[in-house]
Design a protein around this motif. Sequence first.
Motif, PDB file in Angstrom:
ATOM      1  N   PRO A 195       6.056  10.408   0.558  1.00  0.00           N
ATOM      2  CA  PRO A 195       4.817  10.683   0.000  1.00  0.00           C
ATOM      3  C   PRO A 195       4.750  10.944  -1.667  1.00  0.00           C
ATOM      4  O   PRO A 195       4.013  10.640  -2.493  1.00  0.00           O
ATOM      5  N   THR A 196       6.184  11.073  -1.974  1.00  0.00           N
ATOM      6  CA  THR A 196       6.473  11.160  -3.475  1.00  0.00           C
ATOM      7  C   THR A 196       6.137  10.267  -4.477  1.00  0.00           C
ATOM      8  O   THR A 196       6.091  10.165  -5.540  1.00  0.00           O
ATOM      9  N   VAL A 197       6.150   8.864  -3.604  1.00  0.00           N
ATOM     10  CA  VAL A 197       6.065   7.732  -4.474  1.00  0.00           C
ATOM     11  C   VAL A 197       4.637   7.887  -5.357  1.00  0.00           C
ATOM     12  O   VAL A 197       4.386   7.167  -6.467  1.00  0.00           O
ATOM     13  N   ALA A 198       3.711   8.633  -4.839  1.00  0.00           N
ATOM     14  CA  ALA A 198       2.379   8.886  -5.375  1.00  0.00           C
ATOM     15  C   ALA A 198       2.515   9.262  -6.606  1.00  0.00           C
ATOM     16  O   ALA A 198       1.783   9.256  -7.706  1.00  0.00           O
ATOM     17  N   PHE A 199       3.697   9.984  -6.871  1.00  0.00           N
ATOM     18  CA  PHE A 199       3.928  10.939  -8.438  1.00  0.00           C
ATOM     19  C   PHE A 199       4.603   9.914  -9.377  1.00  0.00           C
ATOM     20  O   PHE A 199       4.746  10.192 -10.599  1.00  0.00           O
ATOM     21  N   ARG A 200       5.145   8.602  -8.759  1.00  0.00           N
ATOM     22  CA  ARG A 200       5.860   7.673  -9.907  1.00  0.00           C
ATOM     23  C   ARG A 200       4.680   7.042 -10.652  1.00  0.00           C
ATOM     24  O   ARG A 200       3.766   6.320 -10.055  1.00  0.00           O
ATOM     25  N   ALA A 201       4.572   6.908 -11.951  1.00  0.00           N
ATOM     26  CA  ALA A 201       3.800   6.347 -12.916  1.00  0.00           C
ATOM     27  C   ALA A 201       3.863   4.874 -12.606  1.00  0.00           C
ATOM     28  O   ALA A 201       4.932   4.615 -12.386  1.00  0.00           O
ATOM     29  N   ILE A 202       2.776   4.022 -12.850  1.00  0.00           N
ATOM     30  CA  ILE A 202       3.118   2.619 -12.527  1.00  0.00           C
ATOM     31  C   ILE A 202       3.444   2.136 -13.976  1.00  0.00           C
ATOM     32  O   ILE A 202       3.193   2.505 -14.882  1.00  0.00           O
ATOM     33  N   ARG A 215       0.790  -1.208   0.037  1.00  0.00           N
ATOM     34  CA  ARG A 215       0.026   0.006  -0.009  1.00  0.00           C
ATOM     35  C   ARG A 215       0.717   1.302  -0.061  1.00  0.00           C
ATOM     36  O   ARG A 215       0.434   2.088   0.332  1.00  0.00           O
ATOM     37  N   LYS A 272       1.897   3.181  -2.368  1.00  0.00           N
ATOM     38  CA  LYS A 272       1.219   4.420  -3.215  1.00  0.00           C
ATOM     39  C   LYS A 272      -0.004   4.775  -2.570  1.00  0.00           C
ATOM     40  O   LYS A 272      -0.042   5.990  -2.335  1.00  0.00           O
ATOM     41  N   GLU A 273      -0.889   3.912  -1.919  1.00  0.00           N
ATOM     42  CA  GLU A 273      -1.980   4.525  -1.216  1.00  0.00           C
ATOM     43  C   GLU A 273      -1.663   5.484  -0.127  1.00  0.00           C
ATOM     44  O   GLU A 273      -2.184   6.382   0.153  1.00  0.00           O
ATOM     45  N   ILE A 303      -0.498   8.749  -1.366  1.00  0.00           N
ATOM     46  CA  ILE A 303      -1.743   9.387  -1.933  1.00  0.00           C
ATOM     47  C   ILE A 303      -2.217  10.113  -0.687  1.00  0.00           C
ATOM     48  O   ILE A 303      -2.501  11.278  -0.629  1.00  0.00           O
ATOM     49  N   LEU A 304      -2.542   9.286   0.454  1.00  0.00           N
ATOM     50  CA  LEU A 304      -3.048   9.769   1.674  1.00  0.00           C
ATOM     51  C   LEU A 304      -2.419  10.834   2.055  1.00  0.00           C
ATOM     52  O   LEU A 304      -2.892  12.084   2.667  1.00  0.00           O
ATOM     53  N   LYS A 305      -0.874  10.895   2.021  1.00  0.00           N
ATOM     54  CA  LYS A 305      -0.035  11.853   2.708  1.00  0.00           C
ATOM     55  C   LYS A 305      -0.372  13.329   1.832  1.00  0.00           C
ATOM     56  O   LYS A 305      -0.259  14.316   2.373  1.00  0.00           O
ATOM     57  N   ALA A 306      -0.262  12.927   0.376  1.00  0.00           N
ATOM     58  CA  ALA A 306      -0.226  14.080  -0.478  1.00  0.00           C
ATOM     59  C   ALA A 306      -1.565  15.068  -0.420  1.00  0.00           C
ATOM     60  O   ALA A 306      -1.560  16.047  -0.520  1.00  0.00           O
TER      61      ALA A 306
END
Lengths: 235, 386
Positions: B379-386, B286, B288-289, B292-295
């Motif tokens: 939290p910047t992992v949310a910016f990494r494209a899958i 989780r 990425k999730e 996202i929550l942190k972002a």
Amino acid sequence: MIKINELTKEYYSGSERVLAVNNISLEIEDNEFLTIIGQSGSGKSTLLTILGGLSKPTSGSIIVDDLDIYSLSSKQLARFRHEYIGFVFQSFQLVNYLTVEENILLPLSITKIKDKAQKSLAEKCLASVGLAGKSKRLMTELSGGEQQRVAIARALINDPLIILADEPTGNLDTETSAAIMKIFFDLKSFGKSIVMVTHNKDYAKYGDSSIELSDGKIINQTGYTASRLHENKAV
Amino acid sequence: MKLHTITLQSIKRRKAKSLFLALGIILSVGSVVTLINVGNNVNKSIAEHLDEFGANIIVTPRTDEVNFNYAGINISSTSYQKNELTTDDALKIKKIKNGKNISVLAPKLLNIAKTDKGKVIVSGVNFSEEKRLKKWWKLTGNYPISKNEIILGNLAAEKLNLSIGGNIEISTSKYKITGILTETGSQDDEMIFMDLTEAGILFDKQNKVSFIEVAALCYDCPIEEIVAQTSAMLPGAKVTPIKQAIESKMSAIHSFELFALGISFVILLISILIVFVNVNASVNERTKEIGILKAIGFRDSHILKVIVYEVAFISIVSGFVGYLISMPATSIITPFLTMEGNSSNAFDFIYLPLAVGISVVVGIIAGIYPAIRATRMDPTVAFRAI
């Protein structure tokens, strides 16, 4: 207004020093739509994460409404993100086990807003992105374009002043991308400041202004006066 | 939409993972509660059966000197006894608060008697109680059924040159020998045993007793309490717990408890590791999730709550299910480990809070580190494209 002052972000990849953002300074007015373009690895997303209070710069500052955001504690910074920023990501970044409505309401789950008021807000946001009636769907039941609309609705739910979008059309076809760009363009009428990263120069026309990055430096800008693009040694 | 909505939906829509996590806790909690429950049943069974192996309390009159004794009990006619015990005193012991925990009450009247073949110690006993107290007695012949019948210890029979069917004259009365004890290795081998009432008449000590042997052990109350209650009931008597007997009984009980405790500890440790690996993997999955929550503005405390709520909820439900499983499991296992061979099927609700408590403690201990690790994720992992 967002003021970016001599912003630098460096990190090490093994023993190699990488300058992701190299001494950037600029200003973003309220209700302005700024696009950031550039090749992969030019520092666009890094700049966006710093603007969003997610990644502390090596040096320089970000001032939002006279608030130096990196002088805040981590708790205050989280609150800043919650109140000021709405993020939209390239891969939508929705929570798969939640419904459309629950995804949209995520930012409100840490507030004291009552469920009824939350649902009413969610309905309005869904309608504004053209997804009325799909609140109970799961992410797996939506197309890419619809998922990005959900992500935009989530970014809008807590009425932030700034929308930060990281290649929001990167995973979409041309037709859907155009529809998403129109939504972003329309957001200006709600008084939002929008900063959108894209590697598609055609979408830069939607913005009021645009900067192009390469190796962490601004190499080109449009719609900027000399005073707004204040002293940028890298240019 | 509240934080717990995220928790509940995560559990509901990630069924397989939640079920696997729950299963780890259910099995361990079920096993531990079963072990504790079976352990208690076995302890009770051991305690009940150990009660049958001899006295653990001796009630004697208070005396000033000791001249001639049996197992430390003064029986010499030359000693001065301030108080004497009576058969009524023996009955009073049954009336103490923990009277139901007294399984055998064996009063005795001891006296040195002159027989036509020499001096010997005669013990007046209640044969029915004596048989229950001394399960190790093996008798050749039969127990007396009338008052002029007696039995002998094997050494006494040898010394007096008597055999079954023979007669012996004590004072002026004649008694028939109905049985001879096989060697016990105790002082019983040198004695004559006759009916307590008859001994009272014979030695002119009607209703008097020299001491009372008591077999009592209460699993869920200390023997010291029974001693204190008896002392209060019989102020003129000295009530002495036989420390060695009690300690060996308690040692047998505690050794099983220690065994159960050790096994429970190992099971819980394995369970903590299973839950830890599971929650840790879930947090990794989780990433990425969480980004996202942190972002979107979740603080570290919010992230911590999302993870801890999930583990706690699964733990509580698992504790309850573990309890439900442990009760029939206890009913099935107990008969194999106890001497009675049966057990109650009734659900003992005392174990419900225990099961839920153990479950929550396992969940929290195992889940807290992965939860803290989640709060430290970038939290910047949310910016990494899958």
